[in-house]
Design a protein around this motif. Structure first.
Motif, PDB file in Angstrom:
ATOM      1  N   LEU A  33       0.862  -1.108  -0.016  1.00 48.96           N
ATOM      2  CA  LEU A  33      -0.094  -0.046   0.091  1.00 48.96           C
ATOM      3  C   LEU A  33       0.867   1.256   0.014  1.00 48.96           C
ATOM      4  O   LEU A  33       1.504   1.385   1.131  1.00 48.96           O
ATOM      5  CB  LEU A  33      -0.799   0.102   1.244  1.00 48.96           C
ATOM      6  N   VAL A  34       0.779   1.859  -1.097  1.00 51.83           N
ATOM      7  CA  VAL A  34       1.744   3.252  -1.209  1.00 51.83           C
ATOM      8  C   VAL A  34       0.750   4.560  -0.869  1.00 51.83           C
ATOM      9  O   VAL A  34      -0.405   4.475  -1.603  1.00 51.83           O
ATOM     10  CB  VAL A  34       2.370   3.154  -2.695  1.00 51.83           C
ATOM     11  N   VAL A  35       1.120   5.169  -0.186  1.00 50.53           N
ATOM     12  CA  VAL A  35       0.249   6.424   0.250  1.00 50.53           C
ATOM     13  C   VAL A  35       1.189   7.557   0.113  1.00 50.53           C
ATOM     14  O   VAL A  35       1.891   7.628   1.039  1.00 50.53           O
ATOM     15  CB  VAL A  35      -0.577   6.166   1.678  1.00 50.53           C
ATOM     16  N   ALA A  36       0.623   8.485  -0.636  1.00 48.07           N
ATOM     17  CA  ALA A  36       1.411   9.916  -0.892  1.00 48.07           C
ATOM     18  C   ALA A  36       0.529  10.627  -0.053  1.00 48.07           C
ATOM     19  O   ALA A  36      -0.647  10.894   0.187  1.00 48.07           O
ATOM     20  CB  ALA A  36       1.005  10.183  -2.226  1.00 48.07           C
ATOM     21  N   THR A  37       1.312  11.616   0.656  1.00 52.20           N
ATOM     22  CA  THR A  37       0.731  12.622   1.825  1.00 52.20           C
ATOM     23  C   THR A  37       1.205  14.067   1.159  1.00 52.20           C
ATOM     24  O   THR A  37       2.210  14.150   0.764  1.00 52.20           O
ATOM     25  CB  THR A  37       1.324  12.406   3.103  1.00 52.20           C
ATOM     26  N   LYS A  38       0.099  14.727   1.357  1.00 52.52           N
ATOM     27  CA  LYS A  38       0.297  16.257   0.933  1.00 52.52           C
ATOM     28  C   LYS A  38      -0.353  17.214   1.749  1.00 52.52           C
ATOM     29  O   LYS A  38      -1.422  16.787   2.208  1.00 52.52           O
ATOM     30  CB  LYS A  38       0.376  16.582  -0.559  1.00 52.52           C
ATOM     31  N   LYS A  39      -0.062  18.324   1.978  1.00 50.72           N
ATOM     32  CA  LYS A  39      -0.909  19.478   2.541  1.00 50.72           C
ATOM     33  C   LYS A  39      -1.851  20.105   1.509  1.00 50.72           C
ATOM     34  O   LYS A  39      -1.406  20.121   0.384  1.00 50.72           O
ATOM     35  CB  LYS A  39      -0.024  20.484   3.205  1.00 50.72           C
ATOM     36  N   LEU A  40      -2.866  20.333   1.801  1.00 51.55           N
ATOM     37  CA  LEU A  40      -3.980  20.937   0.881  1.00 51.55           C
ATOM     38  C   LEU A  40      -3.736  22.567   1.125  1.00 51.55           C
ATOM     39  O   LEU A  40      -3.845  23.002   2.116  1.00 51.55           O
ATOM     40  CB  LEU A  40      -5.424  20.324   1.520  1.00 51.55           C
ATOM     41  N   ASP A  41      -4.516  23.029   0.096  1.00 50.14           N
ATOM     42  CA  ASP A  41      -4.780  24.640   0.117  1.00 50.14           C
ATOM     43  C   ASP A  41      -6.381  24.539   0.429  1.00 50.14           C
ATOM     44  O   ASP A  41      -7.049  23.454   0.531  1.00 50.14           O
ATOM     45  CB  ASP A  41      -4.791  25.287  -1.357  1.00 50.14           C
ATOM     46  N   PRO A  42      -6.638  25.552   1.070  1.00 47.37           N
ATOM     47  CA  PRO A  42      -8.208  25.624   1.639  1.00 47.37           C
ATOM     48  C   PRO A  42      -9.113  25.286   0.519  1.00 47.37           C
ATOM     49  O   PRO A  42     -10.170  25.037   0.913  1.00 47.37           O
ATOM     50  CB  PRO A  42      -8.146  27.122   2.380  1.00 47.37           C
ATOM     51  N   ALA A  43      -8.553  26.069  -0.676  1.00 46.88           N
ATOM     52  CA  ALA A  43      -9.708  25.542  -1.799  1.00 46.88           C
ATOM     53  C   ALA A  43     -10.010  24.212  -1.878  1.00 46.88           C
ATOM     54  O   ALA A  43     -10.927  23.694  -2.766  1.00 46.88           O
ATOM     55  CB  ALA A  43      -9.241  26.447  -3.037  1.00 46.88           C
ATOM     56  N   GLU A  44      -8.837  23.417  -1.682  1.00 48.57           N
ATOM     57  CA  GLU A  44      -9.092  21.920  -2.014  1.00 48.57           C
ATOM     58  C   GLU A  44      -9.714  20.935  -0.738  1.00 48.57           C
ATOM     59  O   GLU A  44      -9.919  19.932  -1.051  1.00 48.57           O
ATOM     60  CB  GLU A  44      -7.404  21.391  -2.277  1.00 48.57           C
ATOM     61  N   ILE A  45     -10.209  21.937   0.034  1.00 46.92           N
ATOM     62  CA  ILE A  45     -10.928  20.887   1.226  1.00 46.92           C
ATOM     63  C   ILE A  45     -12.126  19.973   0.736  1.00 46.92           C
ATOM     64  O   ILE A  45     -12.635  19.087   0.842  1.00 46.92           O
ATOM     65  CB  ILE A  45     -11.350  21.868   2.337  1.00 46.92           C
ATOM     66  N   ALA A  46     -13.095  20.906   0.052  1.00 49.58           N
ATOM     67  CA  ALA A  46     -14.344  20.494  -0.325  1.00 49.58           C
ATOM     68  C   ALA A  46     -14.050  19.054  -1.367  1.00 49.58           C
ATOM     69  O   ALA A  46     -14.760  18.322  -1.175  1.00 49.58           O
ATOM     70  CB  ALA A  46     -15.219  21.521  -1.144  1.00 49.58           C
ATOM     71  N   PRO A  47     -13.091  19.315  -2.507  1.00 57.23           N
ATOM     72  CA  PRO A  47     -13.029  17.985  -3.129  1.00 57.23           C
ATOM     73  C   PRO A  47     -12.514  17.082  -2.553  1.00 57.23           C
ATOM     74  O   PRO A  47     -12.778  16.031  -2.729  1.00 57.23           O
ATOM     75  CB  PRO A  47     -12.289  18.629  -4.465  1.00 57.23           C
ATOM     76  N   GLU A  48     -11.735  17.162  -1.433  1.00 56.64           N
ATOM     77  CA  GLU A  48     -11.024  16.246  -0.726  1.00 56.64           C
ATOM     78  C   GLU A  48     -11.953  15.575   0.203  1.00 56.64           C
ATOM     79  O   GLU A  48     -12.114  14.256   0.163  1.00 56.64           O
ATOM     80  CB  GLU A  48      -9.825  16.750   0.117  1.00 56.64           C
ATOM     81  N   LEU A  49     -12.939  16.171   0.674  1.00 52.92           N
ATOM     82  CA  LEU A  49     -13.896  15.618   1.486  1.00 52.92           C
ATOM     83  C   LEU A  49     -15.032  14.934   0.545  1.00 52.92           C
ATOM     84  O   LEU A  49     -15.240  13.487   1.024  1.00 52.92           O
ATOM     85  CB  LEU A  49     -14.730  16.670   2.155  1.00 52.92           C
ATOM     86  N   ALA A  50     -15.113  15.281  -0.794  1.00 56.24           N
ATOM     87  CA  ALA A  50     -15.756  14.316  -1.648  1.00 56.24           C
ATOM     88  C   ALA A  50     -15.255  13.211  -2.040  1.00 56.24           C
ATOM     89  O   ALA A  50     -15.642  12.053  -2.258  1.00 56.24           O
ATOM     90  CB  ALA A  50     -16.228  15.418  -2.742  1.00 56.24           C
ATOM     91  N   ARG A  51     -13.851  13.077  -2.108  1.00 57.06           N
ATOM     92  CA  ARG A  51     -12.957  11.947  -2.568  1.00 57.06           C
ATOM     93  C   ARG A  51     -13.267  10.854  -1.146  1.00 57.06           C
ATOM     94  O   ARG A  51     -13.214   9.632  -1.413  1.00 57.06           O
ATOM     95  CB  ARG A  51     -11.641  12.160  -2.554  1.00 57.06           C
ATOM     96  N   LEU A  52     -13.183  11.547  -0.058  1.00 59.78           N
ATOM     97  CA  LEU A  52     -13.286  10.459   1.154  1.00 59.78           C
ATOM     98  C   LEU A  52     -14.788   9.953   1.087  1.00 59.78           C
ATOM     99  O   LEU A  52     -14.874   8.701   1.417  1.00 59.78           O
ATOM    100  CB  LEU A  52     -13.337  11.512   2.259  1.00 59.78           C
ATOM    101  N   ASP A  53     -15.588  10.909   0.802  1.00 56.12           N
ATOM    102  CA  ASP A  53     -17.008  10.407   0.776  1.00 56.12           C
ATOM    103  C   ASP A  53     -17.213   9.188  -0.144  1.00 56.12           C
ATOM    104  O   ASP A  53     -17.919   8.235  -0.041  1.00 56.12           O
ATOM    105  CB  ASP A  53     -18.105  11.407   0.552  1.00 56.12           C
TER     106      ASP A  53
END
Length: 591
Positions: A33-53
């Protein structure tokens, strides 16, 4: 796996499922399992939560499919595994886990993968750091959280899961580790046994492997690096021994042991229909402990006559709020009906500030207790929150209309706690009787107490005037008597239920219970040790409650002894200077 020269090699792991497995070893490797980590810009929060959902939705769909596939597994395995899938599905709802993951995305600006990884590990570590609850229970809960994190990460990254489809029929299945959902995919008829480099005797995976009935050894470090694919292998699920490239002599010895075990299993199965009675006619009642509903299948096969200890804490785990009366009633009723007339002893919530249960957090003291093991836990805490206790008692009373139940109070130290609880029980009984549509038993169920502190044992003559039965919990009784926790390193050698001081408290409690004419059972880990059963009988115990798997072996030990021998053993043990001396006495009495 790397190629090595073909000579016999031996490894040792944790035996988790008994039996001998012989066959070629093949590894079912889990894709990294390869997991890339990165910090988000505030504008990326909503699409990131959609990915999680989306990952949550995919995970729920997969788990539901897995539940549907359980119909292809043996009936007992279905009973073990299906409730676990329900736990996972619940945690993928509006749970503390998902709230914590989303908070890390929104507040720490972590990408979904990093948030899942950080939150699941934080919650799992917090569970394992708790004290007071048995390690096996903490490990199961931590495994559940980590399992959900792993599944979410696979779905977030769209990386594949492990598959067993390409492995040869009759092979020994090898893996670095097995998760509970991996175990749910195993077809028992395809494999001769299972070996892993990680894992131990506790946790859901071990429980499910025992349900599958396959010989299994977990935690055998170094096996995968030492063996080539297809190497003939012997695994011993009783001793934890693994033999790679066995010699002719080793193979013949393993086959002889396999035949002997098959005969022994058939003999134990015949014991299910025979009474637990000594050679001179003393009857003993053997019951089973139940921590999670999926253990019911094991109890049914064990020959146990009832549930001597139903730990009700499982209903409160992984929930935002405490279950209401109707929810608790349905769960208790299902268990009572499954026991088909055999008694079910339900222990009310045994919980305190040492156990992190979100649904109950609002009931805890605002200031953390300095010593939770000696603080507000068990009946002490419930009596401070009578509404919580009343809900549970009402559910137990309603379930009692469907079969015999008994109510058990944890952590009792003084008679006033029993009196106060009985008053609440009678008040709840009167309230329910006014609801004409509610079915109730003909009379109030027996109300008993856990004897798990020296105070309760020493006060047993007084407590017997207020309780209908005693249940001796040797795990906590040992801890409080010796001021030693089970988590102490083994080389410290302080926590030992065979210490004569503990045995004297057991004997004292049993004697006063007999004098008062009330039943007394013993439900700690000591009850599951066949070689200790004669000693317990000699101390005056006639009811034992244990893990379902232990029942046949304890019954066999009881049927092989006599009460006169048991009483001589008890007399010698009570006079012994140490636990080591007691063990020597027991060993000398073994046939």
């Amino acid at each position: 796996m790397k190629q090595t020269r073909r000579q016999e090699q031996r490894f040792t792991g944790h035996p988790v499922s008994p039996g001998i497995g012989i066959g070629p070893l093949h590894e079912a490797a889990e894709p990294e399992l390869v997991v890339a980590t990165k910090k988000l810009d505030p504008a990326e929060i909503a699409p990131e939560l959609a990915r999680l959902d989306d990952a949550v939705a995919r995970s729920r769909h997969q788990l539901q499919k897995l539940k549907n596939r359980l119909a292809a597994l043996p009936e007992d395995s279905q009973a073990e595994i299906a409730p676990l899938m329900d736990v996972y599905l619940h945690m993928l709802g509006p749970s503390r886990l998902l709230r914590g993951i989303k908070a890390r995305v929104q507040e720490a600006l972590l990408c979904a993968e990093a948030a899942v990884q950080a939150e699941t590990e934080a919650q799992a570590e917090a569970i394992m750091a708790q004290t007071g609850q048995e390690r096996a229970g903490r490990l199961r809960r931590a495994d559940e959280v980590r399992e959900l994190g792993r599944r979410l990460l696979r779905n977030l990254t769209r990386q594949p899961f492990r598959s067993f489809a390409g492995l040869a029929q009759g092979s020994i299945l090898a893996a670095s580790d097995l998760r509970p959902s991996d175990a749910a995919l195993i077809q028992p008829a395809r494999f001769a046994g299972i070996v892993t480099e990680e894992g131990g005797v506790e946790g859901h995976t071990a429980v499910m492997l025992r349900a599958l009935g396959l010989p299994a050894v977990l935690g055998a470090e170094g096996v995968l690096d030492a063996v080539a694919p297809g190497t003939m292998t012997i695994i011993d699920g009783d001793t934890g021994e693994i033999v790679l490239s066995p010699s002719k002599a080793s193979l013949e010895a393993a086959r002889r042991k396999l035949s002997a075990q098959t005969r022994a299993r058939r003999a134990l199965a015949k014991l299910q229909r025979l009474p637990a009675m000594t050679k001179d006619g003393t009857a003993v009642e053997l019951q089973a402990n139940l921590e999670l509903p999926f253990e019911l299948a094991m109890i049914a096969e064990s020959g146990a006559h009832g549930i001597g200890l139903l730990r009700s804490e499982f209903m409160f785990m992984n929930r935002d709020t405490a279950p209401d009366e109707d929810t608790q009633t349905r769960i208790y009723q299902d268990i009572v009906e499954a026991m088909d007339g055999d008694p079910v002893t339900i222990r009310v919530l045994d919980w305190g500030s040492d156990k992190e249960v979100e649904a109950l957090s609002r009931y805890l003291p605002e200031t953390p207790e300095a010593n939770p093991a000696l603080g507000l836990r068990g009946i002490r805490l419930l009596l401070r929150h009578p509404a919580l206790l009343e809900t549970q008692l009402a559910a137990i009373l309603r379930a009692g209309a469907h079969g015999p139940v008994r109510i058990l109070l944890p952590m009792v130290s003084v008679a006033a706690e029993v009196q106060a609880t009985r008053e609440i029980l009678q008040r709840v009984w009167r309230r329910l009787k006014r609801r004409k549509t509610i079915a109730l038993p003909e009379s109030l169920p027996p109300l008993g107490i856990m004897v798990e502190t020296p105070a309760a044992a020493l006060a047993s003559p007084v407590l017997a005037q207020h309780a209908d039965f005693f249940s001796i919990g040797t795990n906590d009784l040992t801890m409080y008597t010796l001021a030693a926790d089970r988590s102490l390193p083994a080389d410290v050698k302080l926590y030992d239920p065979l210490e004569p001081a503990v045995l004297r408290l057991i004997h004292l409690t049993a004697s006063f219970a007999a004098g008062a004419g009330i039943p007394v059972s013993l439900c700690g880990e000591l009850a599951a040790r066949p070689h200790v059963a004669p000693l317990l009988l000699g101390l005056g115990i006639r009811q034992l409650s244990m893990h379902g798997n232990a029942v046949p072996r304890v019954k066999r030990a009881i049927r092989a002894t006599s009460l006169s021998l048991c009483e001589r053993l008890a007399g010698d043990a009570l006079a012994a200077p140490s636990a080591e001396a007691v063990r020597a006495i027991l060993a000398s009495a073994e046939p």
